[in-house]
Structures are given as structure tokens and as C-alpha cells.
Design a protein around this motif. Sequence first.
Motif, short mmCIF file in Angstrom:
data_model
loop_
_atom_site.label_atom_id
_atom_site.label_comp_id
_atom_site.label_asym_id
_atom_site.label_seq_id
_atom_site.Cartn_x
_atom_site.Cartn_y
_atom_site.Cartn_z
N VAL A 246 0.91 11.80 -0.15
CA VAL A 246 1.53 10.41 -0.59
C VAL A 246 2.37 10.00 0.52
N THR A 247 2.96 10.89 1.32
CA THR A 247 3.66 10.50 2.46
C THR A 247 3.06 9.89 3.56
N ALA A 248 1.75 10.50 3.77
CA ALA A 248 0.86 9.93 4.46
C ALA A 248 0.47 8.36 4.27
N LEU A 249 0.51 8.17 2.94
CA LEU A 249 -0.20 6.82 2.69
C LEU A 249 0.99 5.84 2.71
N THR A 250 2.21 6.23 1.93
CA THR A 250 3.36 5.28 1.72
C THR A 250 4.09 5.00 3.04
N ALA A 251 4.42 6.03 3.70
CA ALA A 251 5.43 6.00 4.82
C ALA A 251 4.71 6.45 6.05
N LEU A 253 3.25 10.18 8.31
CA LEU A 253 3.88 11.63 8.31
C LEU A 253 4.93 11.47 9.46
N ARG A 254 4.94 10.48 10.20
CA ARG A 254 6.16 10.35 11.24
C ARG A 254 7.44 10.19 10.77
N ASN A 255 7.75 9.57 9.41
CA ASN A 255 8.72 9.37 8.73
C ASN A 255 9.14 10.68 8.10
N GLY A 417 -0.09 -4.38 17.12
CA GLY A 417 0.15 -3.13 17.43
C GLY A 417 0.35 -2.15 16.41
N LEU A 418 0.40 -2.81 15.28
CA LEU A 418 0.67 -2.12 14.06
C LEU A 418 -0.24 -0.77 13.74
N PRO A 419 0.23 0.22 13.27
CA PRO A 419 -0.77 1.30 13.01
C PRO A 419 -1.72 0.96 11.82
N GLU A 420 -2.88 1.47 11.69
CA GLU A 420 -3.93 1.18 10.71
C GLU A 420 -3.48 1.32 9.62
N ARG A 421 -2.65 2.56 9.25
CA ARG A 421 -2.12 2.78 7.84
C ARG A 421 -1.32 1.54 7.33
N HIS A 427 -0.35 -4.69 4.38
CA HIS A 427 -0.76 -6.24 4.53
C HIS A 427 -2.05 -6.32 3.78
N ALA A 428 -2.90 -5.12 3.62
CA ALA A 428 -4.36 -5.70 3.11
C ALA A 428 -4.49 -5.23 1.52
N PHE A 429 -4.02 -4.13 1.48
CA PHE A 429 -3.84 -3.55 0.00
C PHE A 429 -3.37 -4.45 -1.07
#
Length: 512
Positions: A246-251, A253-255, A417-421, A427-429
Amino acid sequence: MLTFIGRRVLSSVIVLLGATFIVYMLLSVALDPLEDLYASSAPNKEQLIESRIRALNLDTPAPIRYLLWLQGAGGCLIGQCDLGSSWVTGQPVINLLSSAIPSTLQLITMSTFLAIGLGITVGIASALRQYTGFDYGVTFMSFVLYSLPSFWVAVLLKLWGAIGFNDFLADPTFSTPAIIGLSVVGGLIWQAVVGGAVRRRAITFAIAAAATAAALAFISISGWLLDPSLGPVTIGLIGVAVAFGVTALTAGLRNRKALYSALTVVALGLALYYPLQFAFQYATFWLIFGMGLACVLSGLIVGFLFGGPDRAQSMRGAAITAVVVGVFIFIDRLMGVWYAYSNSGRISGRPIATIGSQTPGFGGNDFWVLTLDTFTHLLLPTIALILISFASYTRYSRASLLEVMNQDYIRTARAKGLPERVVTVRHAFRNALIPLATIVPLDIAALFGGAIITERIFAWSGMGSLFLHSLEARDANPVMGYFIVVGTMLVLANIIVDFVYAALDPRIRVNA
């Protein structure tokens, strides 16, 4: 806003009035409540016909009868509904609907949410992995499921999901060839899902196959299917995996704040595992519902306290993780009564039901046993509805995301330069959901009318069964009651669609 709502409600009422009038006129022509009496050989046949004509007011023109019916239906606006009575059973239509609606809601709620969640998730994953083996596999399965007749799916589920599984429970062990075959299938599926280079696929295949083989061997040796449980260790592992996912998708893992808040609610759930077992002894629906709200609230509080660069991300991730952990704790407690339920006199070791919404003559007032009985009856019809709806949602979400990913603003976001996530999730989802916003509310409203074929095959007494039985008995009032409920739901769904559009796309304003 109020002007918009007023206009939509007024236009919807006009549409509903016109639709009910047309349906009432069609029913008055198509359904003849005197048909059985015409074929009767009773000596007082004429008296019976005259009596029924007077009882049903059939000597009054159909438009006048409609106005009389509309007068009673209009009383629903002030809490005095009168939709007539069934001339077959003598019961008021309101009573028939009050028993059919909860049954249908029970059937469609879980299947709808699961189909939407799984369909959108798999469709988006397929779009992001376009023209890969995973994408081709999802596309193939979607078309297969979409083309299958629902009655055939239901019959196969009865044959394999109930009869076959119940037979298997007599000796729940997997043979060595079965373990090898299922392990290879599991490895192939996971390597297709993970993807990547050949080396990465080979490692994924080996790990997934080994894990599948170990799990199947454990189930065979321990007899886990006869007395299943999860326990705090398994729940903890699942919770940690969910927290990272969930963290990887929403925020991302660097957060770290978001990740720590999600892991904290997992630890909190494990700390409360044993105290909750005592509270579960007094479980009721409202107690479980309150615990669910407490899960959400605790996640929001933990996320708020951890804060981070975006406090909302921490709160959202922690709340989702808390709910998932709470669901697995609930499932673990439900598994605790599986052995007693399965070996009770009414079940006799065949727990997966094929018909009905509950076991006839099944006594007791234990919350967990009755809940498990309900779940075993819901399992097959829920899977049947999920398989059909899942295919369409997968195709819609895949096509929608592929279209959005080719837009100029997506290329601009990547160029910045935004991360793909971030590009995909933020933006897309959101924009990819706009076409689905039209389909999902209308599908839910349509399902609310009853999954007629599924209800018929599984002998589920819901709205669909009420509609079919009323048509067969040439009973117009219950059919009109059914139509007014479904029509109202569809009208509300159309209004909800407009607000969902405005929530997803800031360029849309409902008060424009």
C-alpha cells in the motif's frame, strides 16, 4: 449545487413516471390474472371470475387503475407506501420487497466490491504491461469469462466448487503429482505477473513454485482444511506485506513516515489480537461494524501523528492497512468455528452449500456459526457474479488507462522527471476512472434488481426471484413494485455519476 440537484430530481421523476406508466400498460395487456380460471372446470367458474374481477378492479380501464396505483406509490414520499398486494399470496407488496431487498443486498454487496476492485486492479496491471505474456493471458481470460453464459458458470461452480470440494474434504490430501502440477502452474502465473528479464522470471518461478509446493504439502500433512486457522504470525506477515504494498502504491517507499505509520497499525493489530478474542465472545453485527470503524479511525490517527511530507498519504495508507489487518483477524476468528460447523448434524462434513441463503433447520444463536453458515451459502453465487463482472471491468479499465497514458499531459509529467509511480497513480489513474464512473453505478443499480439467473439456479430468494415468480403467477403488483425499486436505483445512479465525474475531473462542475 441545489439548483442542479433540483433539476436532476425533477427530470428523473418525470422519466420514472413515464416509465412506470408504460410498464403498467404493458403488464395489463401481457398478464391475464383470469387465465387459470378460464381453463377451470369448476361448477362455479363464472362466479369465481366475477369475484376476481371485482377483487382486482379489472372492470376499470387500465389508465385509471394506474392512477390509483400511482396514488398509493406516491404515499412513499410521506412514509405511507401502498404498492398494492399480491393477489396470489395476499401479502402487501411492501412486505415482499422488504424481505427480497435485504437478501439481494446480501448477495450483491460483496461480489460487486470484489469484482470492481479486482477488475480495475488487474486491468490496470495489464495496461501497464501491454503486449506481455501477462497482458495476453489476462485478455484471453477476460474474453473467455465475458463470453461464458452465467447459468453454465453457476452449474460448473455447483459441480466443482461445492460437490467436488465437499468430496475432497473427506480426505483433504494432495498427491505428489498434484503438488508438482499445481506448483508449476503457480510458478508460471507468478513469473508472468512479476515479469522482467529471463533471470528475474526464472528466480520468481522457482520461489513461487517452491512456496506453492510447501503450502500444499503443509495442508496435506496437517489437515489444515479440516480445522483452518491463521494465527498472529500469519496475520503479521500478511499485514507487513500489505503495509509495504500500500505504501509503495500510495506514497512510495521513500516516504518513511507513511511506511512507518502502516507498519505501526500492523503492530497495533497484533497487540490487540488476543484481547479481541475475548471481545469476540459477545460479537454482534453492530459490534463488528463498530470495530471496523475503529480500524479506519485508528489508521487515520496513526497516520496523522506520523505526519510526513504529505500527511494525507500517511493517513490513507495506514487506514487501508488497518482495515486489511482487521479483516484477516475477523477471518481468523471465523475459521475457529469451521470444525464445529462442518461436523454438525445438519452439515455432515459438506459445508459448501449449493442452494438457499441458509441451512434449513440449522439452530443455535452463535454469531460466528450463523455468520459462517451465511458465508458458505454466499460463496458460490458470489463467485459466479464476480467472474462475469470481473471480465468487463478488466477490459474497461485496461482500455481506459491505455488511452490516458498516451495523452500529452502524461508525457509532460514524465518529461518533468516525475517517478513512474506518481505519473501512473496521481495523473493517469484518476482520469482512467472517468469512463468507469459511468458503468459502475449503473451496474450496481442493475444488480440491485437481482441477478435473476444466478438467484434462480442457487435458489436465492431475492429481487430476481420475486420478479420471476410474479411474472409466472401473472401478478402485476409485485412486478410494479420490483420495477419502481429498480427504476429508482437507476435514476439515483445517474445522479451519482454526475457527482463522481465532478470528483474525478476538476474541470467538471455540477453547478455549471
